[in-house]
Design a protein around this motif. Structure first.
Motif, PDB file in Angstrom:
ATOM      1  N   SER A 198     -57.486 -14.043  -8.068  1.00  0.00           N
ATOM      2  CA  SER A 198     -57.089 -15.378  -7.613  1.00  0.00           C
ATOM      3  C   SER A 198     -55.935 -15.275  -6.634  1.00  0.00           C
ATOM      4  O   SER A 198     -54.983 -14.522  -6.852  1.00  0.00           O
ATOM      5  CB  SER A 198     -56.667 -16.249  -8.800  1.00  0.00           C
ATOM      6  OG  SER A 198     -56.122 -17.471  -8.336  1.00  0.00           O
ATOM      7  N   THR A 199     -56.039 -16.041  -5.562  1.00  0.00           N
ATOM      8  CA  THR A 199     -54.938 -16.117  -4.602  1.00  0.00           C
ATOM      9  C   THR A 199     -54.364 -17.537  -4.560  1.00  0.00           C
ATOM     10  O   THR A 199     -53.550 -17.856  -3.701  1.00  0.00           O
ATOM     11  CB  THR A 199     -55.426 -15.738  -3.187  1.00  0.00           C
ATOM     12  OG1 THR A 199     -56.522 -16.601  -2.852  1.00  0.00           O
ATOM     13  CG2 THR A 199     -55.869 -14.292  -3.129  1.00  0.00           C
ATOM     14  N   LYS A 200     -54.802 -18.350  -5.518  1.00  0.00           N
ATOM     15  CA  LYS A 200     -54.450 -19.770  -5.464  1.00  0.00           C
ATOM     16  C   LYS A 200     -53.021 -20.025  -5.969  1.00  0.00           C
ATOM     17  O   LYS A 200     -52.623 -19.535  -7.023  1.00  0.00           O
ATOM     18  CB  LYS A 200     -55.434 -20.562  -6.324  1.00  0.00           C
ATOM     19  CG  LYS A 200     -55.310 -22.070  -6.191  1.00  0.00           C
ATOM     20  CD  LYS A 200     -56.413 -22.763  -6.982  1.00  0.00           C
ATOM     21  CE  LYS A 200     -56.241 -24.265  -6.921  1.00  0.00           C
ATOM     22  NZ  LYS A 200     -57.211 -24.950  -7.786  1.00  0.00           N
ATOM     23  N   THR A 201     -52.284 -20.786  -5.198  1.00  0.00           N
ATOM     24  CA  THR A 201     -50.950 -21.237  -5.612  1.00  0.00           C
ATOM     25  C   THR A 201     -50.937 -22.761  -5.595  1.00  0.00           C
ATOM     26  O   THR A 201     -51.431 -23.371  -4.644  1.00  0.00           O
ATOM     27  CB  THR A 201     -49.863 -20.713  -4.650  1.00  0.00           C
ATOM     28  OG1 THR A 201     -49.874 -19.281  -4.674  1.00  0.00           O
ATOM     29  CG2 THR A 201     -48.489 -21.202  -5.047  1.00  0.00           C
ATOM     30  N   VAL A 202     -50.410 -23.357  -6.654  1.00  0.00           N
ATOM     31  CA  VAL A 202     -50.291 -24.814  -6.651  1.00  0.00           C
ATOM     32  C   VAL A 202     -48.828 -25.193  -6.844  1.00  0.00           C
ATOM     33  O   VAL A 202     -48.057 -24.468  -7.487  1.00  0.00           O
ATOM     34  CB  VAL A 202     -51.148 -25.492  -7.751  1.00  0.00           C
ATOM     35  CG1 VAL A 202     -52.617 -25.195  -7.555  1.00  0.00           C
ATOM     36  CG2 VAL A 202     -50.696 -25.090  -9.133  1.00  0.00           C
ATOM     37  N   GLY A 203     -48.473 -26.335  -6.290  1.00  0.00           N
ATOM     38  CA  GLY A 203     -47.109 -26.841  -6.449  1.00  0.00           C
ATOM     39  C   GLY A 203     -47.115 -28.079  -7.324  1.00  0.00           C
ATOM     40  O   GLY A 203     -48.083 -28.837  -7.316  1.00  0.00           O
ATOM     41  N   LEU A 204     -46.069 -28.245  -8.096  1.00  0.00           N
ATOM     42  CA  LEU A 204     -45.920 -29.474  -8.881  1.00  0.00           C
ATOM     43  C   LEU A 204     -44.891 -30.355  -8.177  1.00  0.00           C
ATOM     44  O   LEU A 204     -43.927 -29.854  -7.595  1.00  0.00           O
ATOM     45  CB  LEU A 204     -45.438 -29.150 -10.301  1.00  0.00           C
ATOM     46  CG  LEU A 204     -46.372 -28.291 -11.153  1.00  0.00           C
ATOM     47  CD1 LEU A 204     -45.744 -28.013 -12.517  1.00  0.00           C
ATOM     48  CD2 LEU A 204     -47.726 -28.982 -11.324  1.00  0.00           C
ATOM     49  N   PRO A 205     -45.067 -31.663  -8.252  1.00  0.00           N
ATOM     50  CA  PRO A 205     -44.132 -32.546  -7.540  1.00  0.00           C
ATOM     51  C   PRO A 205     -42.847 -32.756  -8.325  1.00  0.00           C
ATOM     52  O   PRO A 205     -42.852 -32.777  -9.559  1.00  0.00           O
ATOM     53  CB  PRO A 205     -44.925 -33.867  -7.460  1.00  0.00           C
ATOM     54  CG  PRO A 205     -45.771 -33.860  -8.690  1.00  0.00           C
ATOM     55  CD  PRO A 205     -46.137 -32.409  -8.943  1.00  0.00           C
ATOM     56  N   GLU A 206     -41.761 -32.889  -7.625  1.00  0.00           N
ATOM     57  CA  GLU A 206     -40.491 -33.353  -8.205  1.00  0.00           C
ATOM     58  C   GLU A 206     -40.059 -32.546  -9.439  1.00  0.00           C
ATOM     59  O   GLU A 206     -39.681 -33.098 -10.470  1.00  0.00           O
ATOM     60  CB  GLU A 206     -40.602 -34.844  -8.569  1.00  0.00           C
ATOM     61  CG  GLU A 206     -41.005 -35.744  -7.424  1.00  0.00           C
ATOM     62  CD  GLU A 206     -39.928 -35.854  -6.330  1.00  0.00           C
ATOM     63  OE1 GLU A 206     -38.844 -35.268  -6.509  1.00  0.00           O
ATOM     64  OE2 GLU A 206     -40.196 -36.506  -5.322  1.00  0.00           O
ATOM     65  N   VAL A 207     -40.107 -31.235  -9.307  1.00  0.00           N
ATOM     66  CA  VAL A 207     -39.793 -30.392 -10.463  1.00  0.00           C
ATOM     67  C   VAL A 207     -38.315 -30.528 -10.863  1.00  0.00           C
ATOM     68  O   VAL A 207     -37.982 -30.564 -12.055  1.00  0.00           O
ATOM     69  CB  VAL A 207     -40.157 -28.920 -10.170  1.00  0.00           C
ATOM     70  CG1 VAL A 207     -39.805 -28.046 -11.363  1.00  0.00           C
ATOM     71  CG2 VAL A 207     -41.634 -28.803  -9.857  1.00  0.00           C
ATOM     72  N   ALA A 208     -37.430 -30.622  -9.880  1.00  0.00           N
ATOM     73  CA  ALA A 208     -35.997 -30.771 -10.208  1.00  0.00           C
ATOM     74  C   ALA A 208     -35.772 -32.050 -11.001  1.00  0.00           C
ATOM     75  O   ALA A 208     -34.968 -32.085 -11.952  1.00  0.00           O
ATOM     76  CB  ALA A 208     -35.162 -30.785  -8.936  1.00  0.00           C
ATOM     77  N   ARG A 209     -36.475 -33.106 -10.625  1.00  0.00           N
ATOM     78  CA  ARG A 209     -36.315 -34.375 -11.356  1.00  0.00           C
ATOM     79  C   ARG A 209     -36.944 -34.276 -12.752  1.00  0.00           C
ATOM     80  O   ARG A 209     -36.443 -34.879 -13.704  1.00  0.00           O
ATOM     81  CB  ARG A 209     -36.947 -35.520 -10.559  1.00  0.00           C
ATOM     82  CG  ARG A 209     -36.285 -35.787  -9.224  1.00  0.00           C
ATOM     83  CD  ARG A 209     -36.896 -37.030  -8.580  1.00  0.00           C
ATOM     84  NE  ARG A 209     -36.792 -37.019  -7.134  1.00  0.00           N
ATOM     85  CZ  ARG A 209     -35.713 -37.395  -6.441  1.00  0.00           C
ATOM     86  NH1 ARG A 209     -34.640 -37.804  -7.087  1.00  0.00           N
ATOM     87  NH2 ARG A 209     -35.713 -37.355  -5.136  1.00  0.00           N
ATOM     88  N   ALA A 210     -38.044 -33.527 -12.849  1.00  0.00           N
ATOM     89  CA  ALA A 210     -38.660 -33.333 -14.172  1.00  0.00           C
ATOM     90  C   ALA A 210     -37.685 -32.608 -15.098  1.00  0.00           C
ATOM     91  O   ALA A 210     -37.524 -32.964 -16.271  1.00  0.00           O
ATOM     92  CB  ALA A 210     -39.954 -32.542 -14.043  1.00  0.00           C
ATOM     93  N   ARG A 211     -37.031 -31.598 -14.551  1.00  0.00           N
ATOM     94  CA  ARG A 211     -36.042 -30.873 -15.366  1.00  0.00           C
ATOM     95  C   ARG A 211     -34.878 -31.798 -15.740  1.00  0.00           C
ATOM     96  O   ARG A 211     -34.390 -31.781 -16.876  1.00  0.00           O
ATOM     97  CB  ARG A 211     -35.531 -29.658 -14.587  1.00  0.00           C
ATOM     98  CG  ARG A 211     -34.537 -28.838 -15.376  1.00  0.00           C
ATOM     99  CD  ARG A 211     -34.087 -27.610 -14.602  1.00  0.00           C
ATOM    100  NE  ARG A 211     -33.130 -26.839 -15.360  1.00  0.00           N
ATOM    101  CZ  ARG A 211     -31.937 -26.462 -14.912  1.00  0.00           C
ATOM    102  NH1 ARG A 211     -31.556 -26.775 -13.684  1.00  0.00           N
ATOM    103  NH2 ARG A 211     -31.133 -25.763 -15.668  1.00  0.00           N
ATOM    104  N   ALA A 212     -34.452 -32.614 -14.788  1.00  0.00           N
ATOM    105  CA  ALA A 212     -33.361 -33.545 -15.069  1.00  0.00           C
ATOM    106  C   ALA A 212     -33.761 -34.517 -16.180  1.00  0.00           C
ATOM    107  O   ALA A 212     -32.960 -34.837 -17.065  1.00  0.00           O
ATOM    108  CB  ALA A 212     -32.990 -34.313 -13.796  1.00  0.00           C
TER     109      ALA A 212
END
Lengths: 73, 455
Positions: free
Chosen positions: B272-286
């Motif tokens: 697999s070469t697939k990379t996905v991004g999640l939105p607003e990770v810093a806010r999720a952590r906050a």
């Protein structure tokens, strides 16, 4: 030996005292007395949390996005 | 104690060793070796020896025994154990009455034949990533005793890494299983939120609290989880058919070279070469920070009013600050949680498995408890959950697994990955974990109690 207090020192002192007063007001709302020796640590943690509050408040969510109180993944 | 749980259970079941021999050896190992690590808070010797005697009698009578027959295990000091006070890593609760019965998952493990032998060290009230406990001491990393074991379930992870116990239990609110598993080089599981019963578990932040097992290999981890779950795993998926992607963006920052290489090798093996991004990770952590601080603060507020000096000062100040948070950001954080979960479900429509690092690098030194984030040294205690906390928010099941070391394991400190599946898909995690372990990409040798690498 007496030191010389600068304007910056005075401003910093005033800011700390104001923060301490703010914390005391918040603490009274939940019937909590913050002992003096806890105050610097509590203020530090409140400042940290303020940064996180700014982050979550910075995201505009749709009005129909409900809180996750009854959360199921 | 150097044998796996599966091997130990087979040996006892087939009469090669008695349960009593195993428990006596385990207790001796804990008494003589734990001084170097600081994992154990209390030994349960009388109870364990009694249980071993009963098991040996059952076997002698030809009665059926469970899959974990005679396997010793330890519990983080927030699981109720009948007859003793649950401390949650604190002295604040010392006047509480002893637990009237074991926690629900402990009862299930005992029903499967396992024998509890010790309670294990943790950050006070599970609020930390370091297992630096002002009441019970700092748990040291068995891979390098000058380094942190991670937390808050540090005693549980370190006891497995040291080869003292084959299985232990921990809790994971923001990463408290995944972080110490990664730093100690053992396997751990944060199950789907709500899957395992929390009856008899001292809470921290109810919105995120989960419990799960640690083990030295994927087989033992699965055995322990199935016993805790009360049923065998479902149908195993075809590993070749799993759609796998790595998490990019936030989860690619500040990584140690060994982590980048390890994840590259895993992705290569899975083609697999697939990379996905999640939105607003810093806010999720906050949001995870805010919910945790507020729920923890609320939980402890009645005691903070009258017993504040009895708390570890660092825990106390964080709990007090959390108790003072106003309602609006807490509600906003819960709304953000729903929003983030929807996005993660969207990702899983195209993907079955996500892979991410568990921490930015190896265990920090105890005398220099910082990690580097964005080029700056920040507190390890507060920031080791950089990659675990955002994922906590969604409540999906996550396997923490050690990347296999290179040719010279002695010179390398462990590094760990998180393998994430959709809710309820723990079986996919175990199947993939076992395949990667078999391929030599995951798994770190558990130390023998005498120091030799085994397992």
């Amino acid at each position: 030996m007496a030191g010389i207090r600068s304007d910056d020192d005075d401003k910093e002192r005033a800011a700390v005292l104001e923060m301490a007063r703010d914390v005391a007001v918040l603490a009274r709302q939940v019937d909590l007395v913050i002992p003096d020796d806890c105050l610097p640590g509590v203020i530090f943690n409140i400042e940290t949390l303020r940064g996180y509050v700014a982050l979550v408040d910075g995201l505009v969510l749709p009005d129909d996005c409900e809180p996750a109180f009854g959360y199921v993944p | 104690m150097t044998l796996s749980a599966a091997t130990l259970a087979d040996n006892i079941r087939f009469g090669l060793r008695t349960a009593r021999e195993v428990i006596e050896t385990t207790l001796h190992t804990l008494e003589t070796h734990d001084q170097a690590y600081g994992c154990v808070t209390r030994l349960l010797a009388d109870r364990a020896l009694r249980a071993a005697g009963l098991i040996d009698a059952r076997i002698a009578n030809g009665e059926p025994v469970g899959p974990l027959v005679g396997v010793p295990f330890g519990v983080k000091d927030l699981f109720d154990m009948e007859g003793i006070v649950t401390t949650a890593g604190s002295t604040v609760l010392k006047k509480n009455p002893p637990a009237v019965r074991d926690a629900a998952v402990v009862r299930r493990l005992v029903a499967a034949g396992a024998i509890p032998v010790a309670t294990l060290n943790m950050d006070e009230f599970a609020y930390g990533f370091a297992t630096e406990n002002s009441h019970y001491g700092t748990t040291r990393n068995p891979r390098d005793t000058e380094r942190l074991a991670g937390g808050s379930s540090g005693g549980s992870a370190a006891a497995v890494a040291a080869g003292m116990l084959p299985v232990t239990l921990g809790s994971d609110t923001n990463g408290s299983i995944r972080v110490p598993a990664a730093l100690c080089g053992v396997w751990g599981l944060r199950p789907t939120q709500g899957r395992l019963p929390l009856e008899g578990i001292y809470p921290f932040a109810a919105s995120f609290d989960t419990i799960g097992p640690f083990a030295g290999n994927s087989t033992d981890l699965k055995l322990a989880f199935e016993a805790m779950d009360g049923k065998a795993g479902g149908e195993e998926p075809d590993v070749g058919a799993l759609r796998v992607a790595r998490l990019g963006g936030w989860f690619e920052r500040d990584l140690a070279p060994g982590l980048i290489d390890g994840i590259d090798r895993i992705m290569g093996f899975l083609s697999s070469t697939k990379t996905v991004g999640l939105p607003e990770v810093a806010r999720a952590r906050a949001a995870a920070f805010i919910i945790t601080a507020s729920e923890g603060g609320n939980l402890h507020l009645p005691r903070l009013r009258h017993q504040a000096p009895e708390y570890d000062p660092a825990t106390r100040d964080r709990l007090m600050a959390g108790a003072l948070l106003p309602a609006s950001p807490i509600i906003q954080a819960h709304r953000l949680r729903n929003w983030f979960r929807e996005h993660l479900h969207e990702v899983f429509r195209e993907t079955d498995i996500l892979i991410a690092p568990a921490t930015v690098g190896p265990a920090p030194r105890i005398d220099q408890p910082t990690i580097t984030v964005g080029g700056e040294a920040v507190s390890a205690r507060a920031n080791l959950g950089l990659f675990t906390q955002p994922l906590t928010l969604a409540g999906f099941p996550i396997l923490a697994a050690p990347i296999a070391p290179g040719a010279e394991p002695v010179a390398e400190l462990p590094l760990g990955v998180q393998i994430i599946a959709a809710p309820g898909q723990e079986q996919a995690l175990f199947t993939l974990g076992a395949a990667l372990e078999h391929a030599g990409l995951l798994g770190y040798p558990v130390r023998g109690a005498a120091g030799q690498g085994e397992n």
